[in-house]
Design a protein around this motif. Sequence first.
Motif, PDB file in Angstrom:
ATOM      1  N   CYS A 269       7.098  -1.466   3.032  1.00 41.92           N
ATOM      2  CA  CYS A 269       6.424  -0.491   2.162  1.00 41.92           C
ATOM      3  C   CYS A 269       5.059  -0.974   1.688  1.00 41.92           C
ATOM      4  CB  CYS A 269       7.308  -0.176   0.948  1.00 41.92           C
ATOM      5  SG  CYS A 269       7.629  -1.621  -0.096  1.00 41.92           S
ATOM      6  N   ASP A 329       6.350  10.092   7.215  1.00 39.54           N
ATOM      7  CA  ASP A 329       5.180   9.592   6.490  1.00 39.54           C
ATOM      8  C   ASP A 329       3.977  10.453   6.844  1.00 39.54           C
ATOM      9  OD1 ASP A 329       3.565   8.060   4.938  1.00 39.54           O
ATOM     10  OD2 ASP A 329       3.621   6.267   6.193  1.00 39.54           O
ATOM     11  N   HIS A 333       0.954   6.671   4.708  1.00 39.54           N
ATOM     12  CA  HIS A 333       0.868   5.746   3.565  1.00 39.54           C
ATOM     13  C   HIS A 333       0.948   4.285   4.016  1.00 39.54           C
ATOM     14  CE1 HIS A 333       1.510   4.098  -0.428  1.00 39.54           C
ATOM     15  NE2 HIS A 333       2.621   3.522   0.003  1.00 39.54           N
TER      16      HIS A 333
END
Length: 886
Positions: A269, A329, A333
Amino acid sequence: RYFLVGSNPAETKYRVLKIDRTEPKDLVIIDDKHVYTQQEVRELLGRLDLGNRTKMGQKGSSGLSRAVSAFGIVGFVRFLEGYYIVLITKRRKMADIGGHAIYKIEDTNMIYIPNDSVRVSHPDEARYLRIFQNVDLSSNFYFSYSYDLSHSLQYNLTVLRMPLETLKTETTQTRQESFDIFEDEGLSTQGGNGVFGICSKPYEKYVWNAKLLEAVRDAVHRDWLLYIIHGFCGQSKLLIYGRPIYVTLIARRSSKFAGTRFLKRGSNCEGDVANEVETEQILYDASVMSFSAGSYSSYVQVRGSVPLYWSQDISTMMPKPPITLDQADPYAHVAALHFDQMLQRFGSPIIILNLVKEREKRKHERILSEELVAAVTYLNQFLPPEHAIIYIPWDMAKYTKSKLCNVLDRLNVIAESVVKKTGFFVNRPDSYCSILRPDEKWNELGGCVISTGRLQTGVLRTNCVDCLDRTNTAQFMVGKCALAYQLYSLGLIDKPNLQFDTDAVRLFEELYEDHGDTLSLQYGGSQLVHRVKTYRKIAPWTQHSKDIMQTLSRYYSNAFSDADRQDSINLFLGVFKPAEGKPHLWELPTDFYLHHKNTLSLSQTRQSYTYWWTTGVLKHLPLPFDEVTCAENRRKLTVKKFHKYEEEIDIHNEFFRPYELSSFDETFCLAMTNSTRDFMPKNVGIDPSPFTVRKPDETGKSVLGNKNNREEAVLQRKTAASAPPPPSEEAVSSSSEDDSGTDKEDEGAVSQRSTPVKVTDAGDNTKITENVVQSTKDVYGVNLSDIPSEGDLAIYARFVQLGQSQHKQDKGSQQFYSKHTLDKVINLIPISSFSQDNIYEVQPPRADRKSIEIFHAHIQAGRGNMQPLGRDDFLMYREYIRNRYM
């Protein structure tokens, strides 16, 4: 207590650490701020020994005993009981960059700190210790005392100079050479003896013991902190008519989202991708060692998994598990975070070379290509056009299967365009001959040209599915193209072109294969399956069986041993921290939550969907934000002051060690590959240039038959990550991923490393080995006739007659001819510093009186007649004694 006594290389300065052993679970370290001399340290240890004896005055018992001798501290780690200290007990020199030695860790020792009297046992401690030690620190972990391995050469040689402008109020004269443990450049104060050095923080992404040093980073002096990297380091010597050029390859593996092949795919992430490795090739002229006076050049490229949320399910036990996208996504991101990191470190343009398959019967690899194209297209909307991310898709597997296409020719075209866009780093301005007669390709070169040389701006990011086989070949071709420009910039070749089958390219190819093997073993569990020779379609038929064995080895490693290796990496890097009341590492069904922090807590700040880059990055492009002078970067730097006569900033004493007896084992411990010894044919008549194209069987290895000796030297460098290296020379330390069905024709082609065998055409098909007696063609490069021709004999007789008459002619007869008699004769001026110069005699050069006096004083000193010392000699000797012993 434990006492750690550390010294500088000259053993003139010492520091002492005191470690308390009475605390069962806490780490209590006291750093003695005092810098001791050798005599003071001996007195201190003597007092400690005397004070800790059981009975005063008893000679038989010792109050102080040496536990271990080490070369550095890897760090401190705690599981469920007390702390351990990890020490480097054996090292080996792998490379040398400008006098800075790079060492490989050969052996380590873990020592439990608390005393047995206060130890609180835990049943699971031994298991955690075993998992931690499963990360083999003797496999491809590197460190340097004086060179920052986490940063590129461009950063170390440019950024560490820039902040010195801010010290102009205190300093005036730039000191070019100052080599402290933490500095590359320094300044001399106005009229004083102080020297300022700049210390920069390491780039933590490539530091593997950052978590192990976290407990002591703020408690001890920074000289104790030794940062290690994981990856590959190799160095070879390219001899160009005797001029030594060192070619160094350094690969830094990222410690973020690190792991094994099928267990770590895509990105986390925070934008850190799996199998991310930064490869830097450094070229420098070893005849001049200094960073300021020498010629240095480097080129950086990156490999890494596709920056998306994706994975492969290995529970199906298939050789190629299906690829699945784990999260949608739509605003890219994760890709935005990843490319933001790259813009900060490398600048623009970021060039993506995507080698995954585009056409498949069953949609497999193409899933990643489609998502990556969408992400790059979205992100480029908001970047200025001149700094946009460049995307190059190329289905390498399809081209490999085609019999009409040459894979490496197409890769060479891509490599040329990439190097022209990014440029490369060199620390000297263009040579005068390049300015007078510039090559047409040189004028098109990108990058940033500054007064002191060139800077690389931007980087090539290569990926396939696993970033192993196809990626390594593509990186080799780009590196080969950059190597030609680097050699041209240093004035070593006249055109920025290098051809295959030259000694230089063979040396570079072997270096890249060692590099690919090592990285492949670390991530995939086996060495490379498809090599450069495979794509050139000149691999020997024996290579097919090796490829099959490497494929099976990789499959076995992925299926059975990768999970244990992943647990070890998670524990070593501090991703998982054992604690009472929490599930143990082996009880976790997955480590997904450990690597994706947003699954445990929501981030307080949300990234913009449009302005996805860090503030300030865009303003300085194409230069990388990390290398510009700004307030944020200045906070990463600290200033250190020295006395200008200190030995630790004297590179001559640091490197040559004149104060100690030299050992041949230590002086010549670095046995690197040599282009003349290992690749150049040993026939006398052969052109010795490393840029001459050779026949496939014309190598130093095949002529000398010294393959076994080279195997030993190569195997020393190619150390395996978690599996023992196989005995073959071609396989040495990596893994592979390429499942492209390569057409392997030309099975009878001769290997570049195989010993040549001549086959007779007499019909009996018997094989005979190469004759010991070589022909004149092999030895001299030309066939010598039995009897010279009459014309040749006449020319030779005339030459002898001219020589004899010249020899008999005295100086008096030379003055006989008047000047006007010789007016119409061409006067040949000898190209020499001597006034009289012919094939029989030369006039020796004249020496001035001062030189003759120095020579005579030297002769007299050898006979024991010493000259009286002057005032300057006394002052210099007094200064030396004061700095060394007082």
